[in-house]
Design an enzyme around this catalytic site. Sequence first.
Site, PDB file in Angstrom:
ATOM      1  CG  LEU A 109      35.754  35.345  33.032  1.00  0.00           C
ATOM      2  CD1 LEU A 109      36.031  35.848  34.442  1.00  0.00           C
ATOM      3  CD2 LEU A 109      34.383  34.703  32.976  1.00  0.00           C
ATOM      4  CG  ASP A 146      36.308  51.168  33.257  1.00  0.00           C
ATOM      5  OD1 ASP A 146      35.443  51.850  32.661  1.00  0.00           O
ATOM      6  OD2 ASP A 146      36.729  50.088  32.820  1.00  0.00           O
TER       7      ASP A 146
END
Length: 505
Positions: free
Chosen positions: A15, A136
Amino acid sequence: MNVQVLDRYEIVKSLGSGGFGDTFLAKDTQIPSQKLVVIKRLKPANANSNTSTELIQKLFEKEASVLEDLGEHNSQIPKLYSYFSNDNEFYLVQEYIQGVSLNEIAPISSEQAKTILSSLLTTLKYIHSKGIIHRDIKPENIILRDSDHLPVLIDFGAVKETMGAVTLGSGSTVSSVVIGTRGFMAPEQSSGRSVFSTDLYALGLTIIYTLTKKLPVEFSSDQQTGQLDWQSHVSKIDSVLAKVINKAIEMEPSRRYSSAEAMYQALHSLISSGAEPALPMETVRVAPSNEFLVTRSSTKTAETVVKPVGNSHNNYSNNNGKSKIATLLTVLIGIIVVTAGLGGGFIITQQIKEAEARAAQAEKEKQEAEQKRIEAEQKIAENEKRQRELEQKRVEEERQRLAAEAERAKQERQRLAAERQRVQVLANQAKAMASGASATIGGIPGSKNIRSGPGTDYGVITQGYTGEGLDILDSSTDSSGHVWYKVYHYGSGSTGWIASQLVNF
């Protein structure tokens, strides 16, 4: 890919990769459904530093346990199924969220952005209440889940930050890396001083991206204030949303919202009072309803004047002409006044209707937004309730299983003890027969008393066990008339007395 982790997780595909490690989609091969999971493989950023692996392991486990707790109690945070380390690499096994990221669906409408922002602020309120800062937040790290369309916040930075841990000369531990994404990081984050409003700053820029599909670096900014010129890139911006976002992305933390709760309250209080005011209406003077009647009734009739007979015709003609003109003018003036009144009234009525329609639309939108918020919160509450019920059911089932297991173990111990006694009795009987004994000790398996005389009043001189051999030497009765045998006990080599009901011939 046919690669396995811990002989359990089969990697399906990669991913992504980054400075801290790699992320994979995998199947859990040890459960029937072979459920899809996300595996994050993290590596220490300072492999050659003085920081021990044990310290990084300890920090990693601490942050992973926090992440596990967050996912367990909030449905908009992925669940953490497992975490472990292997060969100086650290692994997280998390819930796979099926859906699309905000990065993929941008641009969206202001109404959609407000709904997403409200839901994310609810999630951040919970995260911040645990003392955790995400660090984040960006469009790629927010997934709109297919099953319920709620935004899910993924990829927390705290665990990754442990990979940069270093030990200073003073003995204290700090992180040598800064977690975050360029363009979405608040100024204080780059110096390692993240606060709760750091997440709000990144969230504000993320919502801007969903509205414009532009990164923060693509906007021009005010040279004096640093404020981004992003609103000119949105064709129809909601003023409430713009006001909340602009405060969230202030450069100075002290000028932002102090908490997710404060930002949430600001968003909804402004929505509640945010019906557009009616546009200023041009002032139109309208004649009173009876003005035309007054104008008509105040018209004077021709005054009667006596003139010489010779001039009567001329006088009549002149006066009659003037009277007709005056009447005509009066009628025309009345028509003009009425027309002006009707026209002005029509304009005002239209403006009132338009203002009322705008207010009704604003109220409808407010109610719809509130309903969406309530439904989202109800879903969250239902999910949390369902999770609690499932956990309670699991705990109760586990308790019952342990109780049943304990009962089975007890019964097994009793069975084995009985089996041992039975075997011992058979062994004793075989031994007695081999020795030529005339009788054996009988009764329930176990020890039996051999006394110094016939009766329980006499002391015990030894004990025999069921099946052991006896020789009958004599018999007598005790004070109650019960029969006792004087025996020689082969097991102990002793001579004594034993109750007759305990002797088998």
